[in-house]
Motif scaffolding. Structure first.
Motif, short mmCIF file in Angstrom:
data_model
loop_
_atom_site.label_atom_id
_atom_site.label_comp_id
_atom_site.label_asym_id
_atom_site.label_seq_id
_atom_site.Cartn_x
_atom_site.Cartn_y
_atom_site.Cartn_z
N ASN A 210 46.20 73.28 27.61
CA ASN A 210 45.25 74.15 28.04
C ASN A 210 45.60 74.63 29.39
O ASN A 210 45.68 73.76 30.16
CB ASN A 210 43.68 73.74 28.00
N THR A 211 46.08 75.83 29.46
CA THR A 211 46.64 76.15 30.71
C THR A 211 45.48 76.89 31.66
O THR A 211 45.91 77.18 32.76
CB THR A 211 47.77 77.17 30.86
N THR A 212 44.36 77.14 31.11
CA THR A 212 43.22 77.74 31.73
C THR A 212 42.99 76.91 33.03
O THR A 212 42.54 75.87 32.91
CB THR A 212 41.89 77.82 30.80
N PRO A 218 46.79 83.10 40.35
CA PRO A 218 47.93 83.57 39.39
C PRO A 218 49.32 84.10 40.33
O PRO A 218 49.07 84.05 41.30
CB PRO A 218 47.29 84.86 38.75
N LYS A 219 50.17 84.11 39.30
CA LYS A 219 51.46 84.31 39.79
C LYS A 219 51.73 85.64 40.58
O LYS A 219 51.01 86.57 39.96
CB LYS A 219 52.65 84.17 38.82
N PRO A 220 51.84 85.79 41.90
CA PRO A 220 51.67 86.97 42.30
C PRO A 220 52.85 88.04 41.94
O PRO A 220 53.63 87.93 41.76
CB PRO A 220 52.00 86.97 43.78
N ALA A 221 52.32 89.30 41.47
CA ALA A 221 53.00 90.23 40.81
C ALA A 221 54.22 90.71 41.85
O ALA A 221 55.47 91.04 41.27
CB ALA A 221 52.28 91.61 40.31
N ASN A 222 53.94 90.73 42.96
CA ASN A 222 55.10 91.23 44.00
C ASN A 222 55.92 90.35 44.67
O ASN A 222 56.61 90.32 45.73
CB ASN A 222 54.25 92.13 44.91
N TYR A 491 57.12 72.64 32.58
CA TYR A 491 57.88 74.15 32.39
C TYR A 491 56.83 74.84 32.66
O TYR A 491 57.60 75.93 33.53
CB TYR A 491 58.24 74.09 30.78
N GLN A 492 55.50 75.06 32.59
CA GLN A 492 54.68 75.86 32.91
C GLN A 492 54.88 76.14 34.43
O GLN A 492 54.67 77.09 34.97
CB GLN A 492 53.27 75.88 32.33
N ILE A 493 54.74 74.89 35.20
CA ILE A 493 54.86 74.89 36.61
C ILE A 493 56.05 75.47 37.10
O ILE A 493 55.95 76.44 38.12
CB ILE A 493 54.69 73.44 37.09
N ILE A 494 57.16 75.28 36.52
CA ILE A 494 58.25 75.79 37.02
C ILE A 494 58.39 77.32 36.73
O ILE A 494 58.76 78.47 37.74
CB ILE A 494 59.68 75.63 36.15
#
Ligand code: NAG
Ligand code: NAG
Ligand code: NAG
Ligand code: NAG
Ligand code: NAG
Ligand code: NAG
Ligand code: NAG
Ligand code: NAG
Ligand code: NAG
Ligand code: NAG
Ligand code: NAG
Ligand code: NAG
Length: 684
Positions: A210-212, A218-222, A491-494
């Motif tokens: 569960n990654t919620t 969230p990962k910054p888009a820029n 892996y999700q953290i990377i």
């Protein structure tokens, strides 16, 4: 005259163009004279035909280790270290406890015999665990002997192996903790039974994660990585030193099982292959070899006297020799920790950032989360306190950093003087042989290792820092070493923090020169645009098994902390028996850019990052000779490495390189992961 000058200029340019690819001398022949000044005194001085026994004083514990701890002829086989049992739910008399053991053993035997109506091995094993759990909760200190008895009476392994595996001071007390605290009817039970034997239960596959809410933002888009500074520094990567202070000159170096080069009172005639003073393929690192490797570093990497020192060094774990569990102890662990770090301090300037390997604990591979009940939560603190104090004592850590490591399983997050943040992990929390991981195994982060890592990475992202992640047991490759769920989380953290924050990841453990690539979107699409981070596995100093001895140096940009050059060095262990009058030769093996850059059309000014490595795997698919090159370097050019000339091997190798998790690695064709075959059957 002009003509002579022109020739001289040509010669010079020829020399410098050769040297441009080599950071220092092409080879370094170690003097046969042992560098005695490294240690202040000796029980036994080094001789041409005897390993030394230095007197090792522990500055943290204020003790001097006795000669009999490391003397090859007096290796202790009984461990008297404290053992920890789970708290009993009730206090029984000894007689009642003994009666319970008998009832439990006969119940387990009837389960095995199928008398309870159970037929499959997995369900029988799990039913037996429930009986074991009852015993572990009521009469915990009786469990190790009961396990030895069961192991021997069922012929599970040899009588001697039963004792080595389940004696209280080996793994018996640890197994008692596992039985008392694990959910034996759930996922934990399946893990325990598959660990005991894969003919009992098959290894569980990756559970849904569960990654919620996993990440604070969230990962910054820029997101963009910092710009290169254009300034490069040299960084050393050493791994798997595996010092063997009990190495015995002229003992059998070609023994039939386990680690060789140990004295045996049973040996009456000369060894078939007498152990050379500098080491052998089936043995760990004697003092003579370890110090040879360290002596060669300055000249080969161009960081010796009169040259710029390495900016920092990373050490990806495993200091200890591969002794059987009954020969290990806290004192032996502490001795080797002091001794190896002291040798590093003598030869390497600048800070050394270390992680603990699975061998750097006692019992081997075991570390427990702080959340275990009562004193069990602190049962390995002696080790975290010890190594973190040594790091401080050697000037590599300040008091704040040492304190952090001591309370965090010897792992830490520190920013070095160049601005790089180094975040480390104790990978025993995902190593399959750490049985304490089988308590609460449905939670991939019982220890809090990943929670800490996420907090530190988020802070690094917010501060615009770049990070290197260091561990010992690698997260992927063929997927046979760690547990699936924690590597899925990793892996999700990377993915979340690469490449703008995480510049590189480093491991050791396999003893081999390998690399792994992490991709976006959980590795579902693997190409040059989804490659996010590279995991570098450092080659070992130890030759065990069938490998040459080696180490690596990186050239790193101080703005991005990307790697621009990677140079690997080795010594050919095959000729150690023939050395006469000199020590071993350490030599330049290869430049990563030179070996793979042209084939993957990689720009000369671009870093050796994940995009580069993915391109290398594509070039390997197109040109199998590149796989052969990789395979040669994997074993540090050992003459004993099996080849990788078949299509099946090439396909598997590329697959391992693209696998940063257990789920991905296990999906690869198996059987081509290691170049140490014939594999000796011992954990790395
Ligand atoms: C270290 O131990 C010795 C005795 O073995 C003792 O005399 C000395 O006071 C101790 N030093 C410290 C700092 O505890
Ligand atoms: C080893 O030597 C120490 C100190 O000399 C002594 O206390 C200890 O009993 C010895 N151990 C063994 C197993 O002989
Ligand atoms: C068992 O005995 C110990 C020591 O006497 C005591 O500390 C503990 O509370 C007792 N446990 C129970 C469950 O009575
Ligand atoms: C019970 O057994 C323990 C060791 O298992 C021993 O130390 C203790 O003396 C025994 N108690 C009695 C009353 O016999
Ligand atoms: C069940 O376990 C026994 C004993 O270890 C083994 O001989 C047998 O092959 C196993 N059965 C299966 C189906 O794996
Ligand atoms: C996943 O985690 C979130 C946040 O902790 C929680 O709200 C949600 O219920 C979880 N989902 C499942 C399917 O467990
Ligand atoms: C990235 O976007 C955030 C919010 O959208 C903004 O605050 C930040 O300045 C941007 N950073 C860069 C480097 O453009
Ligand atoms: C230790 O170094 C850190 C930087 O990693 C710094 O923030 C901290 O103040 C230092 N602590 C001490 C006691 O010097
Ligand atoms: C690797 O470097 C190249 C060249 O600078 C760049 O285009 C690419 O995005 C980088 N890849 C990663 C994963 O950072
Ligand atoms: C080693 O070399 C010396 C001469 O340098 C020679 O006399 C001796 O026999 C050699 N030893 C061996 C074992 O080859
Ligand atoms: C590679 O090894 C295999 C198996 O040992 C052998 O059959 C084959 O001939 C070898 N190939 C080369 C090119 O050496
Ligand atoms: C990632 O992919 C693997 C298969 O490679 C899968 O087992 C795992 O559940 C996936 N993880 C997430 C968080 O989606």
């Amino acid at each position: 005259m002009a003509k002579i000058l022109a020739v001289a200029a040509l010669l010079c340019s020829a020399i410098s163009s050769v040297q441009a690819d080599i950071p220092g001398a092409a080879s370094y022949t170690v003097s046969s004279a042992f560098p005695t000044s490294v240690f202040s005194s000796y029980y036994l001085k080094p001789e041409a035909t005897a390993e030394p026994q230095p007197v090792i004083y522990d500055p943290i514990l204020n003790t001097t280790f006795p000669l009999n701890l490391t003397n090859p002829k007096t290796i202790p086989t009984v461990n008297t270290d404290p053992v920890y049992y789970p708290q009993a739910v009730t206090n029984l008399t000894n007689a009642t406890s003994e009666a319970l053991v008998q009832v439990a053993l006969s119940e387990i035997k009837s389960i095995i015999a199928g008398e309870g109506g159970l037929s499959g091995n997995c369900s029988k094993c799990i039913a037996a665990l429930s009986v074991g759990k009852f015993l572990a909760q009521t009469a915990p200190s009786y469990v190790p002997d009961a396990m030895i008895s069961l192991c021997q009476s069922t012929g599970f392994t040899s009588n001697a192996s039963c004792v080595t595996a389940y004696a209280a001071g080996s793994y018996g007390a640890i197994w008692t903790q596992v039985l008392a605290l694990a959910d034996v009817n759930g996922l934990d039970g399946r893990y325990i039974c598959s660990t005991l034997s894969t003919t009992f239960c098959s290894a569980p596959s990756t559970s849904p994660l569960n990654t919620t809410g996993l990440f604070p933002k969230p990962k910054p888009a820029n997101a963009t990585a910092p710009q290169p500074s254009g300034e490069r520094v040299k960084v050393l990567h050493l791994s798997d030193f595996h010092l063997d202070p009990r190495y015995s000159f002229a003992s059998e170096a070609n023994c039939s099982s386990g680690m060789c080069c140990r004295y045996s009172s049973a040996m009456t005639s000369q060894a078939v292959f007498p152990a050379p003073i500098y080491g052998a393929y089936k043995c760990d690192t004697p003092y003579y070899l370890g110090l040879s490797a360290l002596q060669s570093i300055g000249a080969l990497t161009g960081t010796g006297s009169g040259q710029a020192a390495p900016a920092w060094t990373i050490y990806t774990g495993d200091l200890m020799s591969h002794d059987s569990q009954n020969q290990l102890s806290r004192a032996y662990t502490e001795y080797i920790e002091v001794s190896v770090y002291e040798m590093f301090k003598s030869y390497i300037s600048g800070p050394v950032y270390s992680v603990l390997g699975n061998h750097d604990s006692s019992p081997e591979a075991i570390d427990g989360p702080h959340s275990m009940p009562g004193p069990l939560g602190q049962q390995f603190s002696w080790n975290y306190d010890h190594v973190s104090s040594l790091w401080q004592n050697n000037g590599w850590f300040n008091a704040t950093e040492a304190k952090q490591a001591s309370i965090h399983y010897a792992a830490y997050s520190v920013k070095n003087e160049y601005g790089l943040r180094i975040i480390t992990m104790n990978t025993d929390f995902w190593y399959k042989s750490n049985y304490l991981n089988y308590i609460n195994s449905s939670n991939p982060d019982v220890s809090g290792t990943f929670k800490f890592m996420i907090e530190e990475l988020q802070a690094a992202e917010d501060a615009g820092e770049r990070v290197w992640i260091l561990g010992h047991v690698l997260s992927g490759w063929d997927g046979t070493n760690p547990l699936a769920n924690p590597t899925d989380l990793f892996y999700q953290i990377i993915d979340r923090y690469s490449p703008h924050v995480i510049a590189n990841v480093f491991f050791g453990h396999t003893h081999e020169d390998q690399v792994m690539i992490y991709y976006a979107n959980n590795g579902t699409v693997q190409n040059t645009s989804t490659a996010l981070a590279a995991g570098w596995i450092g080659p070992s100093v130890t030759p065990l098994t069938n490998l040459n001895s080696g180490y690596r140096m990186y050239e790193v940009d101080t703005g991005t902390f990307d790697i621009y050059e990677a140079y690997t060095f080795y010594s050919d262990v095959n000729n150690f028996s023939d050395l006469n009058g000199t020590g071993p030769v350490y030599q330049f093996e290869y430049s990563t850019r030179e070996a793979y850059g042209n084939a993957s059309s990689w720009p000369a000014d671009a870093p050796l990052n994940a995009t580069f490595w993915h391109g290398v795997t594509e070039a390997m698919e197109a040109d199998k000779s590149l796989v052969t090159t990789f395979n040669t370097y994997q074993g540090k050019s050992s003459i004993r490495s099996p080849n990788c000339t078949s299509d099946a091997c090439a396909e598997a190798k590329v697959c391992y390189m693209r696998s940063g998790s257990v789920a991905l690695g296990k999906a690869c064709p198996q059987g081509f992961a290691s170049v140490q075959s014939p594999y000796t059957g011992k954990n790395f």
